[in-house]
Design an enzyme around this catalytic site. Structure first.
Site, mmCIF file in Angstrom:
data_model
loop_
_atom_site.group_PDB
_atom_site.id
_atom_site.type_symbol
_atom_site.label_atom_id
_atom_site.label_comp_id
_atom_site.label_asym_id
_atom_site.label_seq_id
_atom_site.Cartn_x
_atom_site.Cartn_y
_atom_site.Cartn_z
ATOM 1 N N SER A 22 -48.799 5.568 7.432
ATOM 2 C CA SER A 22 -47.865 4.432 7.362
ATOM 3 C C SER A 22 -48.601 3.102 7.190
ATOM 4 O O SER A 22 -47.988 2.050 7.216
ATOM 5 C CB SER A 22 -46.992 4.390 8.622
ATOM 6 O OG SER A 22 -47.795 4.373 9.788
ATOM 7 N N ASN A 109 -46.718 6.180 20.893
ATOM 8 C CA ASN A 109 -45.260 6.086 20.943
ATOM 9 C C ASN A 109 -44.779 4.811 21.639
ATOM 10 O O ASN A 109 -43.878 4.123 21.154
ATOM 11 C CB ASN A 109 -44.669 7.322 21.627
ATOM 12 C CG ASN A 109 -44.983 8.593 20.861
ATOM 13 O OD1 ASN A 109 -45.501 8.521 19.745
ATOM 14 N ND2 ASN A 109 -44.689 9.734 21.447
ATOM 15 N N THR A 154 -5.355 -18.048 -1.518
ATOM 16 C CA THR A 154 -5.224 -16.684 -0.999
ATOM 17 C C THR A 154 -5.008 -15.831 -2.249
ATOM 18 O O THR A 154 -4.390 -16.296 -3.221
ATOM 19 C CB THR A 154 -4.031 -16.513 -0.034
ATOM 20 O OG1 THR A 154 -2.827 -16.763 -0.747
ATOM 21 C CG2 THR A 154 -4.120 -17.462 1.150
ATOM 22 N N HIS A 155 -5.510 -14.639 -2.237
ATOM 23 C CA HIS A 155 -5.446 -13.756 -3.417
ATOM 24 C C HIS A 155 -6.062 -14.417 -4.654
ATOM 25 O O HIS A 155 -5.670 -14.111 -5.780
ATOM 26 C CB HIS A 155 -4.006 -13.340 -3.740
ATOM 27 C CG HIS A 155 -3.222 -12.896 -2.546
ATOM 28 N ND1 HIS A 155 -3.181 -11.588 -2.128
ATOM 29 C CD2 HIS A 155 -2.485 -13.602 -1.653
ATOM 30 C CE1 HIS A 155 -2.419 -11.502 -1.040
ATOM 31 N NE2 HIS A 155 -1.993 -12.710 -0.724
ATOM 32 N N SER A 276 -30.216 -18.467 -21.029
ATOM 33 C CA SER A 276 -30.089 -17.156 -21.658
ATOM 34 C C SER A 276 -31.131 -17.052 -22.765
ATOM 35 O O SER A 276 -31.461 -18.045 -23.412
ATOM 36 C CB SER A 276 -28.687 -17.014 -22.243
ATOM 37 O OG SER A 276 -28.697 -16.106 -23.327
ATOM 38 N N LYS A 282 -26.156 -21.585 -22.669
ATOM 39 C CA LYS A 282 -25.869 -21.046 -21.342
ATOM 40 C C LYS A 282 -26.664 -21.685 -20.216
ATOM 41 O O LYS A 282 -27.830 -22.022 -20.356
ATOM 42 C CB LYS A 282 -26.165 -19.540 -21.328
ATOM 43 C CG LYS A 282 -25.232 -18.749 -22.187
ATOM 44 C CD LYS A 282 -23.959 -18.407 -21.465
ATOM 45 C CE LYS A 282 -24.205 -17.165 -20.644
ATOM 46 N NZ LYS A 282 -23.024 -16.713 -19.967
ATOM 47 N N ASN A 284 -26.851 -20.374 -16.336
ATOM 48 C CA ASN A 284 -26.325 -19.288 -15.501
ATOM 49 C C ASN A 284 -26.674 -19.454 -14.026
ATOM 50 O O ASN A 284 -27.776 -19.896 -13.691
ATOM 51 C CB ASN A 284 -26.888 -17.945 -15.985
ATOM 52 C CG ASN A 284 -26.392 -17.585 -17.365
ATOM 53 O OD1 ASN A 284 -25.269 -17.936 -17.743
ATOM 54 N ND2 ASN A 284 -27.226 -16.899 -18.129
ATOM 55 N N GLU A 289 -26.234 -15.115 -8.055
ATOM 56 C CA GLU A 289 -25.965 -13.703 -8.367
ATOM 57 C C GLU A 289 -26.985 -12.779 -7.700
ATOM 58 O O GLU A 289 -26.649 -11.706 -7.204
ATOM 59 C CB GLU A 289 -25.975 -13.486 -9.881
ATOM 60 C CG GLU A 289 -24.777 -14.122 -10.563
ATOM 61 C CD GLU A 289 -24.926 -14.152 -12.084
ATOM 62 O OE1 GLU A 289 -25.572 -13.275 -12.660
ATOM 63 O OE2 GLU A 289 -24.377 -15.098 -12.689
ATOM 64 N N GLN A 321 -40.833 6.752 12.147
ATOM 65 C CA GLN A 321 -41.743 5.920 11.360
ATOM 66 C C GLN A 321 -41.011 5.311 10.160
ATOM 67 O O GLN A 321 -41.432 4.290 9.624
ATOM 68 C CB GLN A 321 -42.927 6.780 10.889
ATOM 69 C CG GLN A 321 -43.924 6.044 10.041
ATOM 70 C CD GLN A 321 -45.204 6.845 9.862
ATOM 71 O OE1 GLN A 321 -45.993 6.985 10.783
ATOM 72 N NE2 GLN A 321 -45.412 7.380 8.686
ATOM 73 N N LYS A 324 -39.561 1.366 9.685
ATOM 74 C CA LYS A 324 -40.260 0.121 9.346
ATOM 75 C C LYS A 324 -39.930 -0.435 7.966
ATOM 76 O O LYS A 324 -39.539 -1.597 7.835
ATOM 77 C CB LYS A 324 -41.765 0.290 9.521
ATOM 78 C CG LYS A 324 -42.129 0.314 10.968
ATOM 79 C CD LYS A 324 -43.529 0.748 11.215
ATOM 80 C CE LYS A 324 -43.592 1.443 12.557
ATOM 81 N NZ LYS A 324 -42.834 2.721 12.616
#
Ligand code: ARG
Length: 461
Positions: A22, A109, A154-155, A276, A282, A284, A289, A321, A324
């Site tokens: 590990s 441990n 709403t919606h 872009s 563009k 963006n 995102e 293990q 992690k």
């Protein structure tokens, strides 16, 4: 040579070494591992389990190893399995037999249980600080936009007018809860497991409280089996971080919508937008995102952790293990997302005129006209129906309700008088909603004050 190979007659297949090692992902806990060992060996010396002289040589050598690692003078070996064995082996290579006493009364441990608690305590504190930075930006922004009217949805349909400040303060509530959740789960990380041994404690007269105190732990674990096999605190953190990402992701979604041409409520700063490769026009919202997308991996880590722990018999199992990579990835992801998100929000510009004109459309004051009629003695259900007819008529004429003349309004109800225009202006709609928790300027000012107080309290935690 392995540190544990006394009972073996063959060395492990290199493939197995590679498979169960590990060190690739637990070497980041080198500091916690060394500090934990330093506290352990100091206590061994004090309790007379080993000589004070040997304890102090081990202590001093561990300190040197720590500084060598920090200065890039140490390379870890895959064959040494994990960070714990790597460091012990380096210690022994430097001071020989004396170093072989470090692991007295301890097991990997309880050692790994300690290291991960220490590591996650620090990370949790850092994440809380990053949340504080974000909260401060949001609260300041709210304070500067108290009177910026926008439609509440709403919606995703325009519903009633609110203010941009009120909208921001909704996120402030979410991120404050995130901070409280982190504070809460920190308490359950803050418990010291050394002394649990492999699973059944130890016969050496260790002073567990002294180790806890030395390492800044609030309490010690109460059961050795649980001490080595509890990973609830990892799950709690993974879950709290998933909720942080969910909040960020919802906010990102809104930012993405708001900077579309269709909304145009905000503009992101060029420094936090991308272009872009084919479409020259563009701009963006990639940062938003990507933060939204990264919520996916943090949720995935939570699922992975829950699934790893499910069905494990007591006490330690090597499956653990696997905790992690998942939790470190969640921590790193949140630590990467929060500052960039904070800067993106802090630098975006607000198009208050567009917000206002969106609130003017969509009949966001329809409820207020119904409430106006109720105040004039019309039962609410009748008022609802009257305003419904008004809205239908306005849709046909492509007008807002307040653009109808008093005569036209009276045709819907005799109760309507000249004071209606004042009663249904967006400013009135917002500022009459002045109960605690409402969008009125006075209410939002009060909630800003409360948020600042809670933030201060959290900083003390
Ligand atoms: N690398 C191990 C882990 O992360 C350390 C504990 C190993 N204990 C053992 N009995 N194999 O879980």
């Amino acid at each position: 040579m392995k540190l544990w190979d006394g009972r073996f007659s063959k060395s492990t297949d290199p493939m197995v070494d590679d498979f169960h090692s590990s060190i690739r992902f637990d070497s980041c806990m080198y500091k916690q591992d060394i500090l934990g060992s330093m506290a352990h060996v100091k206590m061994l010396g004090k309790c007379g389990v080993i000589s004070e002289e040997d304890a102090s040589l081990i202590y001093k050598t561990l300190q040197e190893i720590l500084s060598d690692i920090e200065n890039g003078r140490v390379t870890f070996e895959i064959g040494c399995e994990d960070i714990h064995m790597n460091i012990e082996k380096i210690l022994i290579s430097r001071i020989g037999d004396v170093g072989k006493q470090l692991h007295t009364g301890r097991s990997r441990n309880d050692q790994v249980a300690l290291d991960i608690r220490m590591y996650l305590k620090e990370e949790t504190t850092q994440i809380k600080a990053l949340l504080t930075d974000l909260l401060q930006v949001l609260i300041d922004m709210a304070e500067n936009n108290l009177d910026v009217i926008m439609p509440g949805y709403t919606h995703l349909q325009r519903a009633q007018p609110v203010t941009f400040a009120h909208h921001l303060m909704a996120y402030v509530q979410m991120f404050l809860r995130d901070q409280e959740r982190l504070t809460d789960c920190y308490q359950r990380m803050d418990i010291m497991p050394l002394g649990s041994g492999a699973l059944a404690g130890t016969t050496y007269p260790l002073d567990r409280h002294a180790v806890a105190q030395e390492l800044g732990f609030e309490r010690i674990t109460e059961n050795s089996l649980d001490g080595v096999s509890d990973r609830d605190f990892v799950l709690e953190l993974a879950s709290a971080l998933s909720i942080v990402m969910m909040h960020l992701s919802r906010f990102c979604e809104e930012i993405i919508l708001w900077c579309s041409h269709e909304f145009s409520f905000i503009e992101l700063d060029d420094a936090y937008s991308t272009g872009s490769s084919i479409m020259p026009q563009k701009k963006n919202p990639d940062v938003a995102e990507l933060v939204r997308g990264k919520a996916g991996r943090v949720y995935g880590n939570l699922m992975a952790l829950l699934t790893v722990m499910k069905g494990l018999p007591l006490a330690y199992n090597k499956d653990m293990q696997e905790d992690k990579e998942a939790i470190f990835d969640s921590v790193d992801t949140v630590k990467m997302c929060l500052p960039v998100f904070t800067k993106m929000v802090a630098t975006m510009s607000i198009r208050r005129d567009n917000m206002l004109s969106a609130a003017r459309g969509g009949f966001t004051n329809a409820t207020d006209i119904a409430d106006y009629l109720v105040k004039k003695g019309v039962p609410f259900r009748d008022a609802h129906a009257i305003v419904g007819r008004m809205v239908a008529c306005c849709i046909e004429q492509e007008k807002n309700i307040e653009e109808l003349g008093i005569g036209e309004l009276k045709a819907f109800s005799e109760k309507i008088e000249m004071d209606v225009y004042e009663a249904i202006s967006l400013e009135t709609c917002v500022n009459e909603r002045n109960l605690p928790g409402g969008p009125a300027i006075v209410s939002v000012k009060a909630s800003i004050e409360n948020a600042r107080e809670r933030l201060q309290q959290e900083e003390g935690n």
